[in-house]
Design a protein around this motif. Sequence first.
Motif, PDB file in Angstrom:
ATOM      1  N   ASN A 161       0.833  -1.214   0.000  1.00 12.17           N
ATOM      2  CA  ASN A 161       0.000   0.000   0.000  1.00 12.17           C
ATOM      3  C   ASN A 161       0.865   1.262   0.000  1.00 12.17           C
ATOM      4  O   ASN A 161       0.595   2.229   0.706  1.00 12.17           O
ATOM      5  N   ASN A 162       1.920   1.222  -0.786  1.00 12.98           N
ATOM      6  CA  ASN A 162       2.874   2.323  -0.865  1.00 12.98           C
ATOM      7  C   ASN A 162       2.610   3.084  -2.170  1.00 12.98           C
ATOM      8  O   ASN A 162       3.016   2.661  -3.243  1.00 12.98           O
ATOM      9  N   ASP A 194      -1.866   9.657  -6.068  1.00 12.92           N
ATOM     10  CA  ASP A 194      -2.953  10.465  -5.520  1.00 12.92           C
ATOM     11  C   ASP A 194      -2.426  11.660  -4.725  1.00 12.92           C
ATOM     12  O   ASP A 194      -3.124  12.197  -3.867  1.00 12.92           O
ATOM     13  N   LYS A 195      -1.176  12.067  -5.000  1.00  9.81           N
ATOM     14  CA  LYS A 195      -0.536  13.117  -4.196  1.00  9.81           C
ATOM     15  C   LYS A 195       0.053  14.199  -5.095  1.00  9.81           C
ATOM     16  O   LYS A 195       1.257  14.224  -5.358  1.00  9.81           O
ATOM     17  N   ARG A 225       1.802  16.878  10.370  1.00  7.64           N
ATOM     18  CA  ARG A 225       0.840  15.775  10.453  1.00  7.64           C
ATOM     19  C   ARG A 225      -0.505  16.172   9.856  1.00  7.64           C
ATOM     20  O   ARG A 225      -1.145  15.372   9.185  1.00  7.64           O
ATOM     21  N   ILE A 280      -2.159  14.106   6.780  1.00 11.07           N
ATOM     22  CA  ILE A 280      -3.483  13.475   6.884  1.00 11.07           C
ATOM     23  C   ILE A 280      -4.372  13.961   5.746  1.00 11.07           C
ATOM     24  O   ILE A 280      -5.035  13.165   5.070  1.00 11.07           O
ATOM     25  N   GLU A 281      -4.353  15.259   5.507  1.00  9.66           N
ATOM     26  CA  GLU A 281      -5.149  15.818   4.403  1.00  9.66           C
ATOM     27  C   GLU A 281      -4.795  15.170   3.070  1.00  9.66           C
ATOM     28  O   GLU A 281      -5.635  14.977   2.205  1.00  9.66           O
ATOM     29  N   GLN A 282      -3.500  14.874   2.894  1.00 11.53           N
ATOM     30  CA  GLN A 282      -3.023  14.385   1.596  1.00 11.53           C
ATOM     31  C   GLN A 282      -2.912  12.863   1.538  1.00 11.53           C
ATOM     32  O   GLN A 282      -2.352  12.318   0.592  1.00 11.53           O
ATOM     33  N   ASN A 283      -3.440  12.183   2.560  1.00 13.80           N
ATOM     34  CA  ASN A 283      -3.380  10.724   2.612  1.00 13.80           C
ATOM     35  C   ASN A 283      -1.942  10.223   2.426  1.00 13.80           C
ATOM     36  O   ASN A 283      -1.680   9.257   1.730  1.00 13.80           O
ATOM     37  N   ASN A 284      -1.022  10.918   3.046  1.00 11.28           N
ATOM     38  CA  ASN A 284       0.403  10.613   2.937  1.00 11.28           C
ATOM     39  C   ASN A 284       0.844   9.922   4.227  1.00 11.28           C
ATOM     40  O   ASN A 284       1.064  10.568   5.237  1.00 11.28           O
ATOM     41  N   ILE A 285       0.922   8.594   4.162  1.00 15.52           N
ATOM     42  CA  ILE A 285       1.247   7.786   5.353  1.00 15.52           C
ATOM     43  C   ILE A 285       2.566   7.083   5.086  1.00 15.52           C
ATOM     44  O   ILE A 285       2.589   5.982   4.533  1.00 15.52           O
ATOM     45  N   ASP A 305       1.802   2.178   8.433  1.00 16.97           N
ATOM     46  CA  ASP A 305       1.346   0.847   8.013  1.00 16.97           C
ATOM     47  C   ASP A 305       2.364   0.167   7.096  1.00 16.97           C
ATOM     48  O   ASP A 305       2.006  -0.722   6.330  1.00 16.97           O
TER      49      ASP A 305
END
Lengths: 198, 198
Positions: free
Chosen positions: A48-49, A54-55, B41, B45-50, B54
């Motif tokens: 899930n990388n 989407d960025k 952070r 979170i806004e940009q779904n950048n994790i 995970d």
Amino acid sequence: MPQIDFWYSIGSTYTFLTVMRLRDYAESHGVRVNWRPFDVRRIMIEQNNIPFRDKPAKRAYMWRDIERRSEKYGLHARLPAPYPIRDMALANQVAILAMREGWGEHYTMETYRLWFRDGLPAGEDPNLSEAIFRCDRDPMAVIERAKTEEIVQALETETDHARDLGIFGAPSFTVDGELFWGDDRLEDAVSWARFGHV
Amino acid sequence: MPQIDFWYSIGSTYTFLTVMRLRDYAESHGVRVNWRPFDVRRIMIEQNNIPFRDKPAKRAYMWRDIERRSEKYGLHARLPAPYPIRDMALANQVAILAMREGWGEHYTMETYRLWFRDGLPAGEDPNLSEAIFRCDRDPMAVIERAKTEEIVQALETETDHARDLGIFGAPSFTVDGELFWGDDRLEDAVSWARFGHV
């Protein structure tokens, strides 16, 4: 002679920088490089990388960063290059086949040139056939062989091997059990091979 | 004197490397640095950048990469440090307040020392009070003021400003409209400030 493994996937953008500067850099530092194509997309989907799709902010940065670094390294590039490419697997299957026959580095450099300088996506025509042709091979015959089960399986095996080494992105370098990720870690990897520290 | 803006968030792991080496590096290259705390952070979170939560393979790499780079820079660190930290917002609200009063760099360095060398998470006690105390301030009084609407709003304003500049991660550097992301781009940012190229 110290050596490093260079793990790459045609389809990775930052890999352009490494592919174009690696030979000179390694030679001038007395390091031997094993070029190892694998399918980074498969690993990234599993993990899930999703670094850029989407960025938009991160993607815009990526192109500007590559542009600045290309200038730093004296590389010509027309950016942004078409991205993402559609058939990453085939691009790398040809690389696997070409590595076996000794023309893999040449093919990789030619396909990146056509992608990043002429705006033609890797892994499909006209890029694919032209890159093979520039290596003095018959494009149709090579592409047919690159699609055989043997080569498909060879790419999967190398991809599994990469994952087992902890690789999650491309380009990556491995040296004596140490993993380095990113074109900007080439210097660290070469330093590790020569001196045992970064 | 050439200058760069250093955008950082206490809570970012790679920012440890920059915070600890920045003063010496900038001084020896004749560059002035504006330290600008923001809340990365919220943007991520806004940009779904994790990047790590995970992603165990990437997270394992991150710690080893920081370890090798710490050694390269001559920095002592006990890794992995506690991660993620719970109250990133408060850690950075204190930084915003401290910057206004001229002790922000000192606080930032002390809180990272306590986090990365003593294993005490930033943004909570005992780290938070001890870092403030080491800057010769009264911890309880500072923490109370850091929680006021004015400071909360100031951090949000800086975070909005960072996003407007295209910032999506920390640490980042901005110079003359150019954005550089990552501790490993400090050299590029300083080069841009001095020479207009990386």
